[in-house]
Design an enzyme around this catalytic site. Structure first.
Site, mmCIF file in Angstrom:
data_model
loop_
_atom_site.group_PDB
_atom_site.id
_atom_site.type_symbol
_atom_site.label_atom_id
_atom_site.label_comp_id
_atom_site.label_asym_id
_atom_site.label_seq_id
_atom_site.Cartn_x
_atom_site.Cartn_y
_atom_site.Cartn_z
ATOM 1 C CB ALA A 25 7.169 -13.578 0.995
ATOM 2 N N PRO A 26 4.784 -16.077 0.311
ATOM 3 C CG PRO A 26 2.451 -16.380 0.340
ATOM 4 C CD PRO A 26 3.557 -15.506 0.902
ATOM 5 C CG PHE A 44 5.375 -12.066 -4.726
ATOM 6 C CD1 PHE A 44 5.945 -12.829 -3.714
ATOM 7 C CD2 PHE A 44 5.776 -10.738 -4.863
ATOM 8 C CE1 PHE A 44 6.892 -12.279 -2.858
ATOM 9 C CE2 PHE A 44 6.719 -10.185 -4.019
ATOM 10 C CZ PHE A 44 7.277 -10.959 -3.008
ATOM 11 C CG HIS A 45 1.028 -11.438 0.478
ATOM 12 N ND1 HIS A 45 1.806 -10.608 1.254
ATOM 13 C CD2 HIS A 45 -0.248 -11.227 0.892
ATOM 14 C CE1 HIS A 45 1.034 -9.939 2.097
ATOM 15 N NE2 HIS A 45 -0.217 -10.290 1.898
ATOM 16 C CB SER A 46 6.281 -8.587 -0.716
ATOM 17 O OG SER A 46 5.628 -7.436 -0.228
#
Length: 953
Positions: free
Chosen positions: A781-782, A801-803
């Protein structure tokens, strides 16, 4: 003594094989018609014809009848293999035949009902082995039968494409009747396969099977095949083709020279210009194919079947077919270019992909056909240099077109493509190529060159495949190595694509021009490659040191090695060496994908987050192959003055083009927010599917239009790491930031194993850090944490944010805790632009919106969310809208409007900023969302969920 003519073998094989399938089909139709046409999705009348598997393996008695008859086929089958071995004396052909026969037994006796996966594995193995079997048997056949076999084999493999298409329509699209149409093609393959072996009749008439007692008492022999001598039709045919080819060249040489003097020599202007374009065409088509393939697993969210188009890189295998090599010599550049570039005309993504695959296959085969016959040292270097200059030209052109190659099939005149111009140039140089490149086929193998051993050829093949991969991975775009080094904004941040992409192009041009000094001298380039690979693999080395000593040094080392490889490959004319090279290239490309896509592919854990390992292996193989090249290289080259004058001209032209593009893509001014009077920040979050829309077109222009229309000052973009082979090594921020006049931060780089995130901002980015959140099971995740300098120098933190995936609950729990602490560690006003995969008010939502994070939901009453969320703190929320995506991507654009308050205003509003109460109109007109997206909207974009924006007190 009993003598039986060999023709009985293909006759018996044909009768037994055909009878087995035909008897099963007739029996099944008679007894179980409705059952055998029924599949997982439909039955009669939606389906009306059974597949091969359903016919031969599902029911009694047809299954038993089939297996008895197919068992009777085994004896003539092995006699067929032995007969072919006797005729062509090829152990490789015999081994392939045996393996193919065993795999046939696998899918025949292990049916799809018994074990679907094992059945499919054997079936796929059988089809894959059929390719080399058909090619070798056709090559070694007599002229009488080779045409029939070649035509049958061509139809066989051509049938695979529509068969795969209809299978996907059945299994993925679940289309009624698709499986019956698929079955037609499947049965056609059976008939074509039987027919191919039946054509052995003419060849086998020349041999006899002899059953006799041995003259020595007490000894008997089972049988022997008697003939005066083995007949190697392959050698005869190869010799004839070579002689005819030599005659053809001899005829053309005087014509060319009488017309143009020395223009068609290796140092002529036309030779250099034509092959620079051909090199450009090679790299354009090679990169276009993988960029197109990526569309399908992306939209199917898994393996779609269209990934098989990657086998287009194995085009050199068709050079085994009679007359194909001569055809590609004459028309390869023209056909490959027209088909691959002209594919943009095809609107249907599936057919466009197939067109690109066919065109690329021809382009690669034509490149190999030229390379494998060049034995003259000067011609070899000239060809290598033009290939490198073609690569550099493609990189420069990509830089000027915001990292998109204008010849790609994901572009057309609507979104920046120059396909028609490319087609005109392709026709021009495609017509010139067979005459200009006739010199490539002149000369004999140099007497000073050593013959390569089998091991040497293997090392050379693996090394060259690794070299192709290494160039494609890091050197097909000017910004790729820059982003390998990028770690965000700070006081001493690393290089940015503008203007430093021009330095990458210049260094690549220098390396190409100076590569002549290292032809046959691989030690220095190998040492530099070793050092640069170590630097690129070291995660502790970042920013400028990584770019200079990793990226630029890697480019120099790789390009210096190309002439040595080309020279050595010219001494090894075996087609299988090139087929193996491109097979290795494909394996490395898959490994390059596996390191990130491990959650979606079989055995993904093996290469999870191991891009450095893939890089190290490729460099190791390149070095081993280069040291092998040293033993195969011919004498040092001596290029004349005229050659360097022309090369200097092309170098100046490329440098001038670089300078022009650097000027054209320069920033257009200092970014300014849309509503400074109201001190508004309009922020959005959008998942953009790597810049490819639903119809496989590059979507940057359409994204720019919507972002402009929504007047976004800050936008977080997810699924943006396109700096990979399969995404075309593109930089979406290049065009977006330029045309929107925004600052850009490209999130964790392509060596960080994420799907990427990007921040675009009208406000200066004072500082930014990139984060890789805990992901013990699923995808990484970034996140970007950026500090923006907004109105009155007020600093505002923005988090993009990308979970992780829905299936990985523990990953998402750990990630929510990490983000909550990260957001809670700053007291500044903040905005979270995110993809959370959670229901509002449930589970991890309460970690993101908590006292720990200090963040608040932009609209807690919006319960129709799962993916995208906007949270905020320390700002006055004034508006919220959800905008339909159109056909740009699969996810909507969410937008929030926030007002930056002074410290005094913050104290006055206090907790009232987070109270919920919305209106249909804003407090001031300056705070309003555009009306154009009300109702049906424009271009497929409209306000949805609430049908209009929401405004807040």
């Amino acid at each position: 003594m009993l003598i039986i003519n060999g023709k009985i073998i293909p006759i018996a094989h044909t009768i037994c094989a055909f009878s087995a399938f035909f008897a099963a089909l007739v029996t099944g139709y008679s007894l179980h018609f409705h059952k055998i046409v029924t599949n997982a999705h439909y039955t009669y009348p939606d389906e009306w014809f059974p597949s091969v598997s359903a016919t031969i393996g599902d029911r009694y008695p047809e299954r038993s009848i089939f297996q008895i008859l197919i068992a009777l086929t085994a004896f003539p089958r092995f006699l067929l293999l032995l007969g072919h071995y006797y005729l062509n004396q090829s152990k490789v052909c015999f081994l392939v035949g045996v393996l193919r026969t065993v795999s046939c037994g696998g899918w025949v006796y292990i049916t799809s009902t018994d074990d679907h996966d094992i059945h499919d594995i054997f079936m796929i193995t059988y089809i894959v082995l059929t390719l080399p079997w058909d090619i070798m048997i056709t090559r070694y056949s007599s002229p009488l039968t080779s045409k029939n076999k070649g035509l049958t084999a061509t139809i066989f493999f051509g049938t695979l494409f529509p068969m795969i298409y209809w299978y996907i329509q059945h299994s993925v699209q679940q289309r009624a009747g698709a499986y019956s149409i698929y079955a037609y093609f499947e049965w056609s393959l059976i008939l074509l396969d039987i027919a191919f072996d039946a054509f052995a009749y003419a060849d086998f008439k020349k041999i006899d099977i002899v059953l006799a007692f041995n003259e020595k008492p007490g000894n008997t022999s089972f049988f022997q095949i008697r003939d005066s001598s083995p007949i190697n039709y392959g050698e005869e045919k190869s010799s004839e083709l070579q002689k005819s080819g030599e005659k053809k060249v001899e005829k053309e040489k005087p014509v060319a020279r009488s017309a143009t003097g020395s223009y068609f020599r290796f140092d002529s202007f036309f030779y250099l210009l034509t092959n620079i374009f051909n090199g450009f065409l090679f790299w354009s088509n090679v990169t276009s194919l993988l960029c197109s393939i990526w569309h399908f697993p992306l939209w199917y969210m898994g393996i779609s079947g269209y990934e098989a188009a990657i086998l287009g890189y194995l085009g050199p295998i068709f050079l085994y077919l009679p007359f194909v090599s001569e055809a590609f010599t004459q028309y390869g550049v023209l056909l490959g270019g027209i088909i691959a570039i002209g594919a943009y005309i095809v609107q249907m993504p599936e057919l466009r992909l197939i067109s690109v695959a066919v065109g690329t296959s021809i382009t690669v085969a034509t490149f190999v056909q030229n390379l494998r016959y060049i034995t003259n040292a000067e011609t070899s270097f000239s060809f290598a240099l033009t290939w490198l200059l073609g690569l550099v030209a493609s990189v420069i052109l990509k830089m000027g077109f915001y990292t998109n190659n204008p010849t790609w099939v994901i572009l057309d005149e609507r979104n920046g493509g120059y396909n028609k111009t490319a087609l005109v140039l392709t026709v021009l140089f495609g017509m010139l190529s067979p005459y200009v490149n006739s010199i490539n086929f002149e000369g004999k193998r140099n007497a000073q060159a050593k013959s390569a051993s089998l091991i040497g050829k293997l090392f050379l093949a693996v090394g060259f495949g690794s070299l192709l991969f290494g160039i494609h991975q890091l050197l097909t775009d000017s910004s790729t190595t820059i982003y390998w080094a990028w770690e965000g904004y700070n006081e001493s941040h690393g290089p940015l694509p503008w203007p430093w992409g021009a330095l990458t192009c210049t260094v690549m041009l220098f390396a190409s021009l100076s590569s002549v000094k290292f032809m046959g001298k691989p030690l220095v380039p190998c040492l530099l490659l070793l050092i640069s690979t170590a630097v690129l693999s070291a995660r502790s080395i970042t920013q400028w040191p990584k770019y200079i000593f990793g990226g630029l040094l890697y480019a120099i080392a790789m390009l210096w090695l190309v002439p040595s490889y080309f020279s050595a490959l010219g001494q090894v004319q075996n087609i299988w060496v090139y087929v193996l090279s491109f097979s290795v290239y494909i394996i490395f490309v898959l490994a390059h994908v596996w390191v990130v896509a491990y959650a979606f592919v079989p055995m993904g854990w093996v290469l999870r987050e191991k891009i450095e390992t893939v890089l190290a292996f490729s460099s190791t193989f390149i070095i081993i192959g280069a040291l092998t090249c040293k033993n195969l290289n011919i004498q040092l080259v001596t290029m004349g003055k005229k050659f360097f004058i022309y090369v200097f001209f092309f170098a100046v032209a490329l440098l001038s083009l670089t300078a022009r593009f650097v000027y054209d893509i320069r920033p257009t001014g200092i970014p300014q927010p849309y509503h400074p009077d109201s001190q508004l920040i309009t922020a959005g979050i959008w998942t953009i599917h790597f810049g490819l829309d639903n119809d496989m077109w590059a979507s940057e222009d359409r994204m720019i239009n919507l972002i402009k229309d929504m007047e976004l000052d800050v936008v977080g973009l997810l699924e943006t790491d396109t700096q990979r082979i399969t995404m075309g090594n593109r930089d979406l921020t290049s065009k977006l930031a330029h045309d929107l006049n925004m600052y850009a931060d490209f999130g964790p780089g392509p060596n960080k194993h994420t799907w990427g995130c990007v921040l675009l901002s009208k406000f200066p980015i004072v500082n930014s850090t990139h984060h890789l959140l805990p992901s013990p099971v699923g995808e990484l995740a970034p996140a970007i944490h950026a500090t923006l300098q907004t109105y009155n120098d007020t600093l505002v933190d923005v988090f993009v944010f990308h979970s992780g995936q829905e299936e990985d609950e523990e990953d998402r729990r750990l990630q929510s805790n990490y983000m909550a602490k990260l957001m809670g560690n700053t007291t500044r006003p903040a905005i979270l632009l995110s993809y959370l995969v959670v229901d509002p008010g449930e589970g991890n939502y309460n970690t993101y919106v908590s006292e720990t994070s200090g963040m608040h939901d932009i609209d807690p009453s919006d319960d129709d969310r799962w993916c995208e969320y906007i949270l905020y703190r320390g700002l006055r929320r004034t508006g919220y809208a959800r905008v339909a995506r159109g056909t740009i991507t699969d996810t909507e654009l969410q937008v929030g409007k926030f007002q930056v308050l002074s410290e005094q205003a913050l104290v006055e509003h206090s907790d009232s900023m987070y109270e919920y109460g919305h209106m249909s109109e804003p407090e001031y007109e300056d705070m309003k969302f555009p009306d154009k997206f009300l109702g049906e909207g424009e271009r497929g974009h409209f306000y949805h969920v609430f049908d209009e924006p929401r405004y807040y007190l």
